[in-house]
Design a protein around this motif. Structure first.
Motif, PDB file in Angstrom:
ATOM      1  N   THR A  16       0.814  -1.223   0.000  1.00 23.85           N
ATOM      2  CA  THR A  16       0.000   0.000   0.000  1.00 23.85           C
ATOM      3  C   THR A  16       0.851   1.280   0.000  1.00 23.85           C
ATOM      4  O   THR A  16       0.342   2.341  -0.318  1.00 23.85           O
ATOM      5  CB  THR A  16      -0.907   0.039   1.256  1.00 23.85           C
ATOM      6  OG1 THR A  16      -0.074  -0.175   2.415  1.00 23.85           O
ATOM      7  CG2 THR A  16      -1.975  -1.050   1.183  1.00 23.85           C
ATOM      8  N   SER A  17       2.134   1.175   0.339  1.00 21.14           N
ATOM      9  CA  SER A  17       2.921   2.423   0.371  1.00 21.14           C
ATOM     10  C   SER A  17       3.351   2.795  -1.053  1.00 21.14           C
ATOM     11  O   SER A  17       3.519   1.908  -1.910  1.00 21.14           O
ATOM     12  CB  SER A  17       4.176   2.239   1.245  1.00 21.14           C
ATOM     13  OG  SER A  17       5.118   1.453   0.523  1.00 21.14           O
ATOM     14  N   GLN A  18       3.544   4.086  -1.292  1.00 20.01           N
ATOM     15  CA  GLN A  18       3.980   4.547  -2.628  1.00 20.01           C
ATOM     16  C   GLN A  18       5.265   3.840  -3.034  1.00 20.01           C
ATOM     17  O   GLN A  18       5.412   3.401  -4.159  1.00 20.01           O
ATOM     18  CB  GLN A  18       4.206   6.078  -2.618  1.00 20.01           C
ATOM     19  CG  GLN A  18       2.939   6.898  -2.405  1.00 20.01           C
ATOM     20  CD  GLN A  18       1.803   6.497  -3.343  1.00 20.01           C
ATOM     21  OE1 GLN A  18       2.021   6.302  -4.550  1.00 20.01           O
ATOM     22  NE2 GLN A  18       0.620   6.291  -2.786  1.00 20.01           N
ATOM     23  N   ALA A  22       5.599   1.509  -6.334  1.00 21.87           N
ATOM     24  CA  ALA A  22       6.161   2.320  -7.442  1.00 21.87           C
ATOM     25  C   ALA A  22       6.425   1.509  -8.705  1.00 21.87           C
ATOM     26  O   ALA A  22       5.967   1.862  -9.800  1.00 21.87           O
ATOM     27  CB  ALA A  22       7.434   3.001  -6.962  1.00 21.87           C
ATOM     28  N   SER A  25       3.386   0.676 -10.605  1.00 20.77           N
ATOM     29  CA  SER A  25       2.418   1.746 -10.917  1.00 20.77           C
ATOM     30  C   SER A  25       2.737   2.543 -12.163  1.00 20.77           C
ATOM     31  O   SER A  25       1.948   3.382 -12.584  1.00 20.77           O
ATOM     32  CB  SER A  25       2.335   2.721  -9.727  1.00 20.77           C
ATOM     33  OG  SER A  25       2.027   2.009  -8.553  1.00 20.77           O
ATOM     34  N   THR A  26       3.928   2.292 -12.761  1.00 20.58           N
ATOM     35  CA  THR A  26       4.256   2.989 -14.002  1.00 20.58           C
ATOM     36  C   THR A  26       4.489   1.944 -15.081  1.00 20.58           C
ATOM     37  O   THR A  26       5.125   0.919 -14.822  1.00 20.58           O
ATOM     38  CB  THR A  26       5.547   3.822 -13.835  1.00 20.58           C
ATOM     39  OG1 THR A  26       5.356   4.726 -12.742  1.00 20.58           O
ATOM     40  CG2 THR A  26       5.853   4.613 -15.097  1.00 20.58           C
ATOM     41  N   GLN A  33       0.789   6.503 -15.741  1.00 21.21           N
ATOM     42  CA  GLN A  33       0.985   6.454 -14.289  1.00 21.21           C
ATOM     43  C   GLN A  33      -0.284   5.925 -13.637  1.00 21.21           C
ATOM     44  O   GLN A  33      -1.388   6.264 -14.083  1.00 21.21           O
ATOM     45  CB  GLN A  33       1.217   7.877 -13.742  1.00 21.21           C
ATOM     46  CG  GLN A  33       2.518   8.524 -14.215  1.00 21.21           C
ATOM     47  CD  GLN A  33       3.750   7.839 -13.651  1.00 21.21           C
ATOM     48  OE1 GLN A  33       3.684   7.177 -12.612  1.00 21.21           O
ATOM     49  NE2 GLN A  33       4.880   7.963 -14.350  1.00 21.21           N
ATOM     50  N   SER A  34      -0.131   5.129 -12.615  1.00 23.63           N
ATOM     51  CA  SER A  34      -1.273   4.485 -11.973  1.00 23.63           C
ATOM     52  C   SER A  34      -1.234   4.836 -10.484  1.00 23.63           C
ATOM     53  O   SER A  34      -0.147   4.967  -9.914  1.00 23.63           O
ATOM     54  CB  SER A  34      -1.089   2.979 -12.163  1.00 23.63           C
ATOM     55  OG  SER A  34      -2.157   2.243 -11.773  1.00 23.63           O
ATOM     56  N   HIS A  35      -2.420   5.050  -9.880  1.00 20.64           N
ATOM     57  CA  HIS A  35      -2.437   5.329  -8.430  1.00 20.64           C
ATOM     58  C   HIS A  35      -3.336   4.303  -7.760  1.00 20.64           C
ATOM     59  O   HIS A  35      -4.482   4.613  -7.407  1.00 20.64           O
ATOM     60  CB  HIS A  35      -2.933   6.768  -8.199  1.00 20.64           C
ATOM     61  CG  HIS A  35      -2.108   7.787  -8.945  1.00 20.64           C
ATOM     62  ND1 HIS A  35      -0.852   8.189  -8.524  1.00 20.64           N
ATOM     63  CD2 HIS A  35      -2.306   8.424 -10.138  1.00 20.64           C
ATOM     64  CE1 HIS A  35      -0.341   9.058  -9.406  1.00 20.64           C
ATOM     65  NE2 HIS A  35      -1.202   9.210 -10.390  1.00 20.64           N
ATOM     66  N   PRO A  36      -2.861   3.056  -7.643  1.00 20.88           N
ATOM     67  CA  PRO A  36      -3.721   1.995  -7.101  1.00 20.88           C
ATOM     68  C   PRO A  36      -3.976   2.179  -5.606  1.00 20.88           C
ATOM     69  O   PRO A  36      -3.155   2.763  -4.893  1.00 20.88           O
ATOM     70  CB  PRO A  36      -2.918   0.719  -7.362  1.00 20.88           C
ATOM     71  CG  PRO A  36      -1.487   1.167  -7.451  1.00 20.88           C
ATOM     72  CD  PRO A  36      -1.510   2.557  -7.993  1.00 20.88           C
ATOM     73  N   ASP A  79      -5.846   7.397 -12.592  1.00 17.19           N
ATOM     74  CA  ASP A  79      -6.042   8.074 -11.293  1.00 17.19           C
ATOM     75  C   ASP A  79      -7.440   7.789 -10.754  1.00 17.19           C
ATOM     76  O   ASP A  79      -8.029   8.585 -10.052  1.00 17.19           O
ATOM     77  CB  ASP A  79      -5.793   9.582 -11.445  1.00 17.19           C
ATOM     78  CG  ASP A  79      -6.648  10.163 -12.559  1.00 17.19           C
ATOM     79  OD1 ASP A  79      -6.477  11.351 -12.898  1.00 17.19           O
ATOM     80  OD2 ASP A  79      -7.503   9.391 -13.083  1.00 17.19           O
ATOM     81  N   TRP A  80      -7.976   6.615 -11.133  1.00 17.74           N
ATOM     82  CA  TRP A  80      -9.291   6.200 -10.600  1.00 17.74           C
ATOM     83  C   TRP A  80      -9.054   5.013  -9.655  1.00 17.74           C
ATOM     84  O   TRP A  80      -8.036   4.321  -9.760  1.00 17.74           O
ATOM     85  CB  TRP A  80     -10.232   5.806 -11.746  1.00 17.74           C
ATOM     86  CG  TRP A  80      -9.515   5.322 -12.970  1.00 17.74           C
ATOM     87  CD1 TRP A  80      -9.037   6.073 -13.989  1.00 17.74           C
ATOM     88  CD2 TRP A  80      -9.131   3.960 -13.285  1.00 17.74           C
ATOM     89  NE1 TRP A  80      -8.375   5.285 -14.925  1.00 17.74           N
ATOM     90  CE2 TRP A  80      -8.446   3.988 -14.513  1.00 17.74           C
ATOM     91  CE3 TRP A  80      -9.318   2.729 -12.634  1.00 17.74           C
ATOM     92  CZ2 TRP A  80      -7.936   2.833 -15.124  1.00 17.74           C
ATOM     93  CZ3 TRP A  80      -8.804   1.577 -13.223  1.00 17.74           C
ATOM     94  CH2 TRP A  80      -8.129   1.636 -14.457  1.00 17.74           C
TER      95      TRP A  80
END
Ligand code: FAD
Ligand code: MLT
Ligand code: ZN
Length: 436
Positions: A16-18, A22, A25-26, A33-36, A79-80
């Motif tokens: 769960t941490s960025q 990382a 997510s790219t 770029q993805s923001h899961p 970004d959803w």
């Protein structure tokens, strides 16, 4: 939701941490770029069932990710709100059935591991691509991957016997059985091939292995133009195992970056071919470079296979993977060059390379800037006018959905969506992929 996922997978496989997320997510090109909400890493098909049931319960989108080598933004979200389900730890089964020469393998094994397993059994899995060490076998099925052996062996779809796929409600469809004949209705496994994560998560596949066809020789041939490349490839005939073209200019950019000898600039193109029979010397011009030893063969392939890597170090790259009828390639490339020039791309910033006898050219145009979308549209119009494919082998992903109406009828697109709806009524499976 996260607590439920942790209770199924354990903390270590719920990221769960960025920092932890990382690398997932790219996408490979860096364009998406993805923001899961989280990245989850199931180890068993049962855990995939639980994950999908939880995602359905909380109505959270699921982006399935194998090796994350997609070149069309298929393996990451946006970004959803979404979960990334990484299949790399799905490694429960890897077995060859000697009775049928078929391999049953979990989705998380890499293409290279599958190729190695086949070789260890005196057989061959004849799909090959430069991302072999990262691309997962599940990802190659989900994208119907092509690569450098299609001219001799066809696309992934040809070699898929059956799949195990888990639907968004947790339903398991298992078509891994060894029956040689089973004509009880349409083949759901073949629907899963090329579905790009939109119909369910493929957790295992059954593949038909082949009798090995090993390259007896490899040749890098100077050719003045693509017509000559096509003529030589056709003259080599049935023994042809690979036929790839590169521009001298871009091959020498690879050479400079990777310490390879420069190729003569007296020719505009080079054709890399392989055959599994006698070297057709009479077809090869004097300046041809022939490789018979594995180390020499490997060196010749670097001029071709390192194109993607070298191009990835540029910025503002428009990458398009398209195909037209082989005989239309020369005219097609000339028209793309004209369009790129009109949209501000310098001729030295145009890359054309790929699988020439599949009619599949990989186009990279650098420096279109704000004209990028207009240039992409112009190239796709040229593809469509030539009766070509808007995606030859990389799939549609998030990148090319807008072009689907150029090549699919309204009825087909409705059928696409109806099938998708039937498999995934909740609409959570890779919702932004393969969307018009
Ligand atoms: P990912 O990139 O992780 O995912 C690709 C798509 O498949 C996504 O839509 C994802 O949601 C879906 N997916 C992945 N795993 C599953 C699963 N288990 N169940 C359901 N859906 C799933 N491609 C070619 O066809 N030919 C080439 O020659 C070629 N060369 C390449 C060279 C380089 C250097 C790179 C970086 C890429 C290349 N590719 C090529 C593109 C890419 O490697 C292929 O598309 C490959 O099949 C993707 O596999 P993957 O495991 O990385 O999938
Ligand atoms: C290749 O054939 O090298 C790949 O499809 C990758 C690319 O198009 O860059
Ligand atoms: Zn390719």
């Amino acid at each position: 939701m996260l607590n439920k996922l942790r209770s199924v997978l354990g903390d270590a496989d719920v990221l769960t941490s960025q920092a932890q997320m990382a690398s997932y997510s790219t996408d490979w090109t860096g364009e998406f770029q993805s923001h899961p909400v989280a990245v989850v890493r199931p180890r068993t098909a049962e855990q995939v069932v639980d994950i999908l049931r939880i995602a359905s319960e909380f109505d959270v989108a699921v982006v399935t990710q194998g090796g994350n080598t997609s070149l069309v933004g298929g393996s990451v979200g946006g970004d959803w709100p979404h979960l990334i389900v990484s299949t790399r730890q799905l490694r429960e089964v890897l077995t060859v059935d000697p009775a049928t020469n078929q391999l049953t393998v979990s989705a998380g094994y890499t293409l290279a591991e599958v190729q190695e397993c086949a070789r260890a059994h005196g057989l061959e899995y004849p799909i090959d691509l430069a991302a072999r060490d990262s691309a997962t076998i599940g990802g190659t099925v989900a994208t119907n991957a092509g690569g450098i052996r299609v001219v001799a062996h066809g696309m992934t779809r040809v070699h898929v016997v059956g799949v195990e796929i888990i639907l968004s409600d947790g339903e398991v469809i298992d078509h891994l059985h060894p029956l040689v004949k089973d004509n009880s209705g349409p083949d759901i496994s073949k629907l899963a091939v090329g579905s790009e994560g939109t119909l369910g998560i493929i957790t295992a596949v059954r593949l038909q292995l082949s009798r090995p066809r090993t390259a007896a020789w490899t040749a890098l041939i100077p050719v003045a133009n693509l017509d000559v490349a096509i003529d030589i490839s056709r003259a080599i005939g049935q023994q042809l195992l690979a036929a790839e073209v590169v521009l001298t200019r871009t091959a020498n950019e690879v050479a400079a970056a990777h310490g390879l000898p420069m190729l003569s600039a007296e020719t505009r193109w080079w054709l890399l071919v392989e055959g599994d029979a006698e070297l057709p010397s009479s077809l090869l011009p004097d300046a041809t470079i022939v490789a018979l030893q594995p180390s020499d063969v490997e060196r010749l392939w670097k001029y071709r296979e390192l194109h993607t890597n070298v191009i990835s170090h540029h910025r503002d790259v428009l990458k398009l993977d398209v195909s037209v009828d082989v005989d239309q390639l020369p005219t097609f490339i000339a028209r793309v060059e004209e369009a790129a020039t009109r949209h501000g791309v310098h001729e030295d910033a145009m890359y054309f390379f790929g699988h020439v006898m599949d009619g599949n050219i990989h186009i990279s145009l650098i420096g279109a800037g704000i004209q990028r979308r207009a240039l992409s549209d112009a190239v796709m119009d040229i593809v469509v006018e030539a009766g070509g494919a808007i995606s030859a082998e990389h799939g549609v992903g998030q990148l090319k959905g807008k072009y689907l109406p150029l090549v699919r009828t309204g009825r087909e697109l409705t059928l696409f969506n109806d099938v998708r709806q039937a498999f995934d009524p909740a609409g959570i499976m890779n919702p932004h992929v393969l969307q018009q």
